[in-house]
Scaffold this motif. Structure first.
Motif, PDB file in Angstrom:
ATOM      1  N   LEU A 222      35.115 118.933   2.579  1.00 13.51           N
ATOM      2  CA  LEU A 222      34.975 118.013   1.453  1.00 13.51           C
ATOM      3  C   LEU A 222      34.067 118.612   0.379  1.00 13.51           C
ATOM      4  CD1 LEU A 222      34.433 114.574   3.246  1.00 13.51           C
ATOM      5  CD2 LEU A 222      36.563 115.550   2.385  1.00 13.51           C
ATOM      6  N   PRO A 223      34.442 118.459  -0.890  1.00 12.49           N
ATOM      7  CA  PRO A 223      33.540 118.854  -1.986  1.00 12.49           C
ATOM      8  C   PRO A 223      32.375 117.860  -2.077  1.00 12.49           C
ATOM      9  CG  PRO A 223      35.833 118.699  -2.722  1.00 12.49           C
ATOM     10  CD  PRO A 223      35.760 118.038  -1.387  1.00 12.49           C
TER      11      PRO A 223
ATOM     12  N   VAL B 170      35.167 114.806  -5.882  1.00 12.71           N
ATOM     13  CA  VAL B 170      33.904 114.773  -5.155  1.00 12.71           C
ATOM     14  C   VAL B 170      33.901 113.546  -4.251  1.00 12.71           C
ATOM     15  CG1 VAL B 170      31.401 114.577  -5.368  1.00 12.71           C
ATOM     16  CG2 VAL B 170      32.690 115.980  -6.987  1.00 12.71           C
ATOM     17  N   ASP B 171      33.664 113.766  -2.959  1.00 17.73           N
ATOM     18  CA  ASP B 171      33.662 112.669  -1.996  1.00 17.73           C
ATOM     19  C   ASP B 171      32.271 112.285  -1.539  1.00 17.73           C
ATOM     20  OD1 ASP B 171      36.354 111.786  -1.590  1.00 17.73           O
ATOM     21  OD2 ASP B 171      36.787 113.711  -0.651  1.00 17.73           O
ATOM     22  N   ILE B 172      31.300 113.186  -1.726  1.00 24.54           N
ATOM     23  CA  ILE B 172      29.960 112.940  -1.186  1.00 24.54           C
ATOM     24  C   ILE B 172      28.909 113.419  -2.182  1.00 24.54           C
ATOM     25  CG2 ILE B 172      28.328 113.587   0.631  1.00 24.54           C
ATOM     26  CD1 ILE B 172      30.697 113.749   2.549  1.00 24.54           C
TER      27      ILE B 172
ATOM     28  N   ALA C 269      35.710 105.027  -8.166  1.00 24.18           N
ATOM     29  CA  ALA C 269      36.675 106.085  -8.475  1.00 24.18           C
ATOM     30  C   ALA C 269      36.413 106.605  -9.883  1.00 24.18           C
ATOM     31  CB  ALA C 269      38.096 105.540  -8.360  1.00 24.18           C
ATOM     32  N   GLY C 270      36.461 107.904 -10.051  1.00 30.31           N
ATOM     33  CA  GLY C 270      36.213 108.511 -11.354  1.00 30.31           C
ATOM     34  C   GLY C 270      34.763 108.837 -11.612  1.00 30.31           C
TER      35      GLY C 270
ATOM     36  N   VAL D 287      25.638 109.245  -0.566  1.00 30.44           N
ATOM     37  CA  VAL D 287      26.463 108.266  -1.267  1.00 30.44           C
ATOM     38  C   VAL D 287      27.885 108.816  -1.216  1.00 30.44           C
ATOM     39  CG1 VAL D 287      26.990 107.232  -3.499  1.00 30.44           C
ATOM     40  CG2 VAL D 287      24.616 107.448  -2.768  1.00 30.44           C
ATOM     41  N   ILE D 288      28.853 107.967  -0.908  1.00 27.69           N
ATOM     42  CA  ILE D 288      30.236 108.428  -0.746  1.00 27.69           C
ATOM     43  C   ILE D 288      31.108 107.884  -1.874  1.00 27.69           C
ATOM     44  CG2 ILE D 288      29.957 108.589   1.752  1.00 27.69           C
ATOM     45  CD1 ILE D 288      31.645 106.053   2.013  1.00 27.69           C
ATOM     46  N   SER D 289      32.271 108.484  -2.024  1.00 29.39           N
ATOM     47  CA  SER D 289      33.218 108.032  -3.042  1.00 29.39           C
ATOM     48  C   SER D 289      34.002 106.829  -2.544  1.00 29.39           C
ATOM     49  CB  SER D 289      34.191 109.162  -3.393  1.00 29.39           C
ATOM     50  OG  SER D 289      35.051 109.430  -2.294  1.00 29.39           O
ATOM     51  N   GLU D 290      34.573 106.117  -3.476  1.00 24.52           N
ATOM     52  CA  GLU D 290      35.406 104.964  -3.128  1.00 24.52           C
ATOM     53  C   GLU D 290      36.609 105.406  -2.307  1.00 24.52           C
ATOM     54  OE1 GLU D 290      36.970 100.908  -5.403  1.00 24.52           O
ATOM     55  OE2 GLU D 290      36.387 102.671  -6.562  1.00 24.52           O
ATOM     56  N   GLN D 291      37.144 106.616  -2.611  1.00 22.71           N
ATOM     57  CA  GLN D 291      38.295 107.122  -1.855  1.00 22.71           C
ATOM     58  C   GLN D 291      37.919 107.395  -0.403  1.00 22.71           C
ATOM     59  OE1 GLN D 291      37.155 108.098  -4.793  1.00 22.71           O
ATOM     60  NE2 GLN D 291      38.718 109.048  -6.098  1.00 22.71           N
TER      61      GLN D 291
END
Length: 823
Positions: free
Chosen positions: A111-112, A212-214, A184-185, A148-152
């Motif tokens: 993950l990026p 970016v996921d994290i 998202a975004g 902190v994580i992404s909504e996805q």
């Protein structure tokens, strides 16, 4: 009005071919414009997630020795910028990276991530949709393991559970607590910022659509990130009343002070750029070029339709005269004409929107990854309203044309002449000829632009990258520090890494179909990182030298990628951890630093070690085909293991590299089941993707130019065909007086050539005047390249000549008896 619409439908039924042609041509123009506008709407016009984007700026470092103006900053420099700047309300820093996520009962995935200072998200104006962002305490060295994580990722890993805050993720074999979720975004512009940098670009070098996921707190420690390393991207929000220019002046002053205070900052300066210029700058010219191109396509279509409608109106002169004689007012004729043209254009708009829907999906699939927010492109309400407004405007404009023509109607002559004699006369013929010249000139402008881009792309493909991409497969991985510890007290004897490398090479070489395998820190199109260096005995000179690209490779790397050994020797298995440190230089470094000296046998020092130069190899274009070959030094992996665990496996095979994809993933997992394997693809695909944006622009402009060329050919054909039909009596008389068929063919062809010559002259003049707009999109070809314009002229002339063929044959086949009897 309803009666007018019914009358319009009946009139269209009488001429179904003409009606279909008009609708198709307008649908092509409206559809192309709608598709491109939807992309521009998604990329440039919609509000960004960042608050007050115009107040945000990138703070780059510059290096006078290398001439680079977009380098990341060091952690100590960032701390100094933040403490001393008054032009910025606040400054934040981010650093790109990647981690292995180990889900329960599933294989690890890569993950990026972004390591950020605690104030980064507030500086950007971003708020979480759940939980919170980081605190100052969490951003200190040795702070807690929080993310902190992404909504996805929230949806993929936690099914959007409301209790996600407080849950745990296992990243690189360590547990991390989730403290927030970003919308998202929230990673808006990250890929573009990383791609713009001279180096330290993180996952941007993967060439994929990386979300970016994290987000992790940076927890920056100057002992681990000293002033000599530059991994941080600094973003600032301007203070009230401050400007980008004022911030630039202030940062230049600060960096000058730092240069005087610290030897590591020699030749370093600052470059402040508006953030929107960094994010949108590379794609804005290409999008506006495409918008201009589709505008020209629509204009060509409109000119063609204008000609057809004028011809149709000429054929209906007697009908209009009868209606006027019976008392029809001008307003009545206007209403009827508008009803017909609006019905046509609305039908074309419906077809165009349908074409645009498919076009948008194709554009999103074709576009390179570094076009921001293109995935959001859609036929939404603003785009629909734009398309319908455009169609309505075209309909009203077309509706006025027959009216202008009707105002010149002579009732007596129109009613006394037969229907077969009705025409707009010589003036109407001149108007239609002028319109054909205009559309041909517009087509020349488009085709010239497309031809320049095609020449440019061809030149780009002829560039030698320095390695042989065909037949090579790459697979990337990251060794987690938990299982492969990085302890610089025992550098370079990282036993766990060396054991892994030996085992993986053995398994890879044993795979069926593999000719040779190699390991490297970076694949040939990954810029990697640079480092300062000296040549032993020439330390004083080195103060003005640029940093050198460091490439860590196994001995088989050069055979695997086909990199030429120019002189000296390559690496061997004997260049082990305990052997004399050695290095190879590329030819660019030799040209720069050893013009009148012997390079083999000299010693190069970096990372605290002097290494003997044992050979010289060719140049690889790490930064892409459009850039020059940077200076580089190669070191054996055994003597320079990875400090961050990054690695890539390269395999050469005589067959299709894709056939080894599953096998190579399996080989890596055989050595370490817990590794995430990513970026598995043929090196030729990576090379092709590196010029994706240029290919994207070329293909689209070429497509639009082809459409305009076809429409222009149809226009020439239509005008000449109409001229032949109107001159049947004249042709009949000529033939009755002894004219041969070849004479009549020559008559029509001369008219077509005359139209083509004028259109070509005007189009080439316009293309030359506008060619400077393409300068940033060209490589290896001048905007005024004579060969390109000569080729365009020949192609357009041949197309125009071909368009005259059918009308010329029709003129030669006129039966004089039938023609004169009908008159």
């Amino acid at each position: 009005m309803l009666g007018d619409l019914r009358y319009a439908v009946r009139s269209f039924r009488k001429t179904p071919g003409l009606t279909a042609i008009v609708i198709i041509m307008l649908a092509l123009g409206i559809g192309a414009n709608t598709a491109i506008f939807s992309d521009i709407d998604a990329v440039l016009l919609r509000p960004t997630p960042l608050q007050h984007l115009d107040r945000l700026a990138m703070v780059w470092e510059t290096d006078r020795n290398t001439g680079t103006t977009r380098e990341p900053a060091s952690l100590p420099d960032y701390i100094d910028f933040k403490a001393r700047s008054r032009a910025f309300e606040d400054l934040a820093a981010v650093m790109a990276g990647e981690v292995n996520l180990t889900p329960e009962r599933r294989d690890p995935v890569r993950l990026p991530i972004l390591n950020i200072t605690a104030n980064a998200l507030p500086v950007l104006g971003l708020q979480p949709v759940a939980g919170r962002t980081f605190t100052t305490d969490e951003d200190r060295p040795g702070g807690p393991s929080v993310v902190v994580i992404s909504e996805q990722l929230w949806e993929r890993s936690f099914d959007r559970r409301p209790d996600v805050v407080g849950q745990t993720l296992r990243l690189d074999d360590r547990p991390y607590e989730v403290v927030g979720v970003m919308p998202a975004g929230a990673d808006f512009g990250v890929l573009q910022i990383l791609s713009a940098a001279a180096y330290s670009r993180g996952f941007a070098d993967r060439g994929m659509r990386s979300d970016v996921d994290i987000w992790m707190p940076m927890q920056g420690d100057v002992r681990q990130l000293p002033r000599s390393t530059h991994p941080l991207f600094v973003i600032g929000r301007l203070a009230p009343q401050s400007t980008h220019e004022a911030a630039q002046g202030e940062l230049v002053s600060i960096t000058a002070d730092l240069e005087r205070a610290y030897p590591e900052n020699a030749a370093r300066g600052a470059n402040v750029e508006p953030l929107d210029a960094v994010v949108f700058g590379p794609v804005r010219p290409a999008l506006f070029i495409l918008l201009a191109a589709v505008g020209l396509v629509l204009l060509v279509a409109c000119v063609n339709v204008t000609n057809l409608l004028l011809a149709r109106a000429s054929a209906r002169v007697q009908d209009a005269a009868v209606r006027c004689a019976l008392g029809a007012s001008t307003a009545r004729l206007v209403r009827q004409a508008l009803a017909e043209t609006l019905l046509l254009t609305m039908a074309a708009a419906v077809g165009g929107i349908g074409l645009a829907y498919g076009g948008v999906r194709a554009l999103v699939a074709m576009a390179p990854a570094d076009v921001p927010r293109l995935s959001l492109a859609a036929i939404n309400v603003p785009v629909l309203l734009t398309a319908l407004t455009l169609a309505a405007f075209i309909g009203i404009a077309f509706g006025l044309l027959p009216i202008l023509q009707a105002r010149r109607i002579n009732l007596q002559s129109s009613l006394s002449d037969g229907a077969n004699r009705a025409s707009a006369g010589p003036a109407g013929g001149r108007i239609r000829s002028a319109l054909v010249i205009v559309e041909l000139a517009l087509a020349v402008v488009l085709v010239s632009g497309a031809a320049l881009l095609i020449r440019s792309f061809w030149s780009l493909q002829q560039v030698n990258p320095g390695f042989q991409a065909e037949g090579v497969l790459k697979a990337e991985y990251q060794l987690p520090a938990s299982r492969y510890p990085v302890d610089f007290r025992r550098w370079p004897d990282f036993k766990e890494q060396h054991v892994f490398n030996a085992a993986l090479l053995a398994r890879a070489n044993a795979l069926p179909g593999v000719r040779v395998a190699a390991l490297a820190g970076n694949h040939p199109l990954d810029p990697g990182f640079t480092n300062s260096f000296t040549i032993v005995g020439r330390e004083a000179e080195a103060r003005a030298w640029p940093e050198i690209s460091v490439r860590r490779v196994s001995p088989s790397y050069f055979a695997t990628v086909g990199l030429e050994l120019i002189r000296g020797r390559s690496f061997t298995d004997g260049d082990s951890t305990t052997a004399t440190p050695v290095a190879l230089l590329n030819a660019a470094a030799v040209r720069r630093f050893f013009q009148d000296r012997e390079s083999v046998g000299a010693r190069i020092r970096f990372w605290g070690t002097a290494r003997t130069i044992v050979g010289i190899v060719g140049d690889e274009k790490f930064h892409g085909l459009t850039e020059g070959s940077p200076i580089a030094v190669y070191t054996p992996l055994a003597q320079t293991p990875s400090a961050n665990g990054a690695g890539v496996l390269l395999l050469r095979t005589p067959g299709d590299p894709r056939s080894l994809s599953q096998s190579v993933t399996g080989a890596i997992h055989d050595v370490d089941r817990g590794l995430a394997v990513f970026g598995v693809e043929p090196l030729a695909v990576t090379l092709s993707r590196s010029i994706g944006q240029r290919r994207f622009t070329m293909l689209l402009l070429g497509l639009f130019a082809a459409v305009a060329l076809v429409l222009a050919a149809i226009g020439i054909h239509g005008v000449l065909s109409y001229a032949v039909s109107q001159r049947r009596r004249e042709i009949g008389i000529r033939m009755a007086l002894g004219a041969r068929g070849s004479d009549l063919v020559s008559l029509v062809v001369r008219q077509g050539i005359w139209l083509a010559a004028i259109g070509l002259a005007g189009g080439l003049a316009g293309a030359l005047a506008l060619s400077r707009l393409l300068t940033t999109q060209l490589f290896g070809v001048a905007p005024t390249d004579p060969a390109t314009y000569a080729t365009v002229a020949v192609v357009l002339f041949l197309v125009a000549l071909a368009a005259t063929a059918a009308p010329a044959r029709r003129a030669a086949s006129v039966d004089p008896i039938v023609s004169l009897r009908s008159e």
